[in-house]
Structures are given as C-alpha cells and as structure tokens.
Design an enzyme around this catalytic site. Structure first.
Site, PDB file in Angstrom:
ATOM      1  N   ASN A  45       0.844  -1.198   0.000  1.00  0.00           N
ATOM      2  CA  ASN A  45       0.000   0.000   0.000  1.00  0.00           C
ATOM      3  C   ASN A  45       0.876   1.243   0.000  1.00  0.00           C
ATOM      4  O   ASN A  45       1.961   1.269   0.573  1.00  0.00           O
ATOM      5  CB  ASN A  45      -0.993  -0.006   1.167  1.00  0.00           C
ATOM      6  CG  ASN A  45      -0.352   0.005   2.539  1.00  0.00           C
ATOM      7  OD1 ASN A  45       0.654  -0.652   2.784  1.00  0.00           O
ATOM      8  ND2 ASN A  45      -0.966   0.729   3.461  1.00  0.00           N
ATOM      9  N   GLU A  47       0.086   5.147   0.755  1.00  0.00           N
ATOM     10  CA  GLU A  47      -0.863   6.188   1.146  1.00  0.00           C
ATOM     11  C   GLU A  47      -0.420   7.543   0.601  1.00  0.00           C
ATOM     12  O   GLU A  47       0.741   7.747   0.235  1.00  0.00           O
ATOM     13  CB  GLU A  47      -0.977   6.249   2.678  1.00  0.00           C
ATOM     14  CG  GLU A  47      -1.575   4.996   3.267  1.00  0.00           C
ATOM     15  CD  GLU A  47      -1.650   5.011   4.774  1.00  0.00           C
ATOM     16  OE1 GLU A  47      -2.245   4.067   5.320  1.00  0.00           O
ATOM     17  OE2 GLU A  47      -1.113   5.940   5.425  1.00  0.00           O
ATOM     18  N   CYS A  56      -3.941   0.777  -2.790  1.00  0.00           N
ATOM     19  CA  CYS A  56      -3.943  -0.423  -1.955  1.00  0.00           C
ATOM     20  C   CYS A  56      -2.874  -1.391  -2.443  1.00  0.00           C
ATOM     21  O   CYS A  56      -2.470  -1.364  -3.612  1.00  0.00           O
ATOM     22  CB  CYS A  56      -5.308  -1.106  -2.023  1.00  0.00           C
ATOM     23  SG  CYS A  56      -6.666  -0.127  -1.386  1.00  0.00           S
ATOM     24  N   GLU A  58      -3.219  -4.524  -3.010  1.00  0.00           N
ATOM     25  CA  GLU A  58      -3.787  -5.379  -4.053  1.00  0.00           C
ATOM     26  C   GLU A  58      -3.740  -4.678  -5.410  1.00  0.00           C
ATOM     27  O   GLU A  58      -3.403  -5.276  -6.430  1.00  0.00           O
ATOM     28  CB  GLU A  58      -5.228  -5.760  -3.723  1.00  0.00           C
ATOM     29  CG  GLU A  58      -5.392  -6.507  -2.418  1.00  0.00           C
ATOM     30  CD  GLU A  58      -5.653  -5.575  -1.231  1.00  0.00           C
ATOM     31  OE1 GLU A  58      -4.981  -4.528  -1.089  1.00  0.00           O
ATOM     32  OE2 GLU A  58      -6.542  -5.905  -0.422  1.00  0.00           O
ATOM     33  N   CYS A  89     -10.543  -4.157   0.042  1.00  0.00           N
ATOM     34  CA  CYS A  89     -11.648  -3.190   0.055  1.00  0.00           C
ATOM     35  C   CYS A  89     -12.545  -3.456  -1.160  1.00  0.00           C
ATOM     36  O   CYS A  89     -12.218  -4.267  -2.028  1.00  0.00           O
ATOM     37  CB  CYS A  89     -11.106  -1.759   0.014  1.00  0.00           C
ATOM     38  SG  CYS A  89     -10.364  -1.288  -1.573  1.00  0.00           S
ATOM     39  N   CYS A  92     -10.863  -2.911  -4.599  1.00  0.00           N
ATOM     40  CA  CYS A  92      -9.914  -3.983  -4.939  1.00  0.00           C
ATOM     41  C   CYS A  92     -10.645  -5.283  -5.259  1.00  0.00           C
ATOM     42  O   CYS A  92     -10.209  -6.042  -6.120  1.00  0.00           O
ATOM     43  CB  CYS A  92      -8.900  -4.176  -3.820  1.00  0.00           C
ATOM     44  SG  CYS A  92      -7.686  -2.838  -3.759  1.00  0.00           S
TER      45      CYS A  92
END
Length: 136
Positions: A45, A47, A56, A58, A89, A92
C-alpha cells in the site's frame, strides 16, 4: 477452501510490509497475485495525503501483474501489520473480479501465520464484468 501459503511467499509478504508507505494509518499491507502464467507479482500500500489518492497493496500487485502481461489472476494473498485477518476493500474486490480466473481464491494471511480464504465470488457477490477484447 484454504490453500496453504508457501513459506517463501509468506516470508516475502512479511518482508515487503517494511516497504509500505503508510504514514497516515500506520497499517502496512502487502499483497501478492498469482497470474494465469503462474508467476507471482507483489505490491504494497502507498498512502497519500490527498486521500483517497493512495493505492492499496492489491492494486499495486495487480498493476505489477498487468505490467508483466498477465490477463488473469488465479489467487491473491493479502497480509497486514494489524492483528487478525484483512480483506480487500470494495474497489480492490472489483479489480480482482475483473481479472479473476474461474475459482480465483483470495487468501488473508494474519500476522501470526493463520490463514483464511474466500472465493472472489463470495467477497463480491453479483460482481460485474464488461466485455473486453478476448474475454467472454
């Protein structure tokens, strides 16, 4: 359905969490996707202060797979620095769905090594795909 996580893959997921950029949440996430070729692609990830512009793990792993020419995903592993299991999430889940091979499995690897898995269809019931060239 719970596939064992190959020890080298689990170790790599743990190692890669240090590369995560998570200054806001403090939650470090790593992911791996197994493409249709059998090759494993990793991501973490990233941010961003301009939330929600981060990525993310993924998404990063899927991007790496697609960059290497993959057009399908057989399996996804996701791990985090949090205790317990972590799942993709909604965004994803849709990204996985769009590339999912039949029977695609999503595997959550807890920090203590425990594993749970779900079929992508269970995580995203009634997901949708638009027809794409070469894909029914």
């Amino acid at each position: 359905m719970t596939a064992p996580v190959p020890p080298p893959l689990a170790a790599e997921l743990r190692r890669l969490q240090a590369n995560s950029h998570a200054p806001y949440s403090g939650c470090r996430v790593s992911a791996a996707v197994e493409g249709g070729s059998g090759e494993i692609h990793y991501g973490v990830n990233v941010e961003n202060a301009a939330y929600p512009q981060g990525a993310c793990a993924e998404t990063s792993a899927i991007g790496a797979a697609v960059t290497h020419g993959e057009t399908s995903i057989r399996r996804v592993w996701v791990a985090s620095s949090l205790p317990g299991f972590i799942w993709p999430c909604g965004g994803c889940r849709q990204r996985i769905w769009e590339f999912a091979a039949p029977g695609c499995e999503v595997v959550s690897v807890a920090a203590d090594g425990a594993v749970e898995s779900r079929a992508i269809e269970d995580l995203l019931p009634l997901g949708f795909r638009l027809p794409a060239p070469g894909r029914a």
